[in-house]
Write an enzyme that holds these catalytic residues in place. Structure first.
Site: not given
Length: 217
Positions: A61-63, A129
């Site tokens: 999804q994101d880092p 996010n």
């Protein structure tokens, strides 16, 4: 990125001047606060794994949003840091499926053709996010579309509802999709554990005459 095998093909999937918009966005966020990963690692997934080498795609999804964790590769952290909960569960499932791996750094997977792609490529410190929906999704969707156009079979591993939404971008019948719940502690026991994605991926690659991934390396 400019000279990579990806550059022109991704560009064709994007609105005009989108690369300029990305650079402007990165200039702004990296100058205004702490952002992960380091700017020189933002595009690591496609820099370490050339398009012609892609055999497997694992979508995150994101880092990670803590200091020194994010490497520009989904789920990966440097070996000197503890494995975050999702990565702990990935390694636990790997141990049950194929065997134990001691490394938390997944760069060796990327070097073998596993595209470790986050849908969002940057994150503000301690704000999960925090950059979602701002700039990255059209770019990373374009990456998936480019892989979908490959004429050699690829395994797409989709963990969790967010990654599974990307299934609509994968319509080339030569590819193979493996889906399960996310490896996070909230959902791992709902079907991630026991899903055996690593052996299933290698079985598909072997049937297609493609070298398997050494997941333990």
């Amino acid at each position: 990125m400019k000279h990579s095998s990806w550059h022109d093909l991704i560009k064709r999937e994007l609105p005009n001047h989108y690369y300029n918009k990305i650079n402007t966005f990165m200039d702004a966020v990296y100058e205004s606060g702490i952002v992960y990963p380091p700017r020189d690692k933002v595009f690591n997934a496609i820099q370490i794994t050339p398009l012609e080498n892609v055999k497997v795609v694992i979508i995150g999804q994101d880092p990670y949003h803590g200091p020194q964790q994010a490497q520009g590769l989904s789920f990966s952290v440097p070996d000197n840091l503890p494995a975050p909960p999702s990565l702990q569960n990935i390694l636990k499932e790997l141990a049950e499926d194929i065997g134990s791996r001691s490394h938390h750094d997944l760069t060796s997977w990327a070097q073998q053709g596993v595209l470790l792609l986050n849908a969002c490529l940057t994150v503000p410190e301690h704000q999960a996010n925090g950059h979602a929906g701002l700039i990255w999704e059209p770019f990373t969707d374009a990456v998936i579309k480019v892989v979908n156009q490959k004429e050699t079979p690829v395994v797409f591993i989709l963990w969790g509802g967010y990654a599974r939404k990307k299934k609509s971008l994968i319509d080339n019948p030569i590819h193979h999709i493996i889906e399960s719940p996310h490896p996070s502690p909230l959902s791992a026991y709902r079907g991630f554990f026991g899903s055996r994605p690593f052996s299933r991926t290698n079985h598909f690659l072997e049937e297609e005459g493609i070298n398997e991934i050494d997941w333990l390396n």
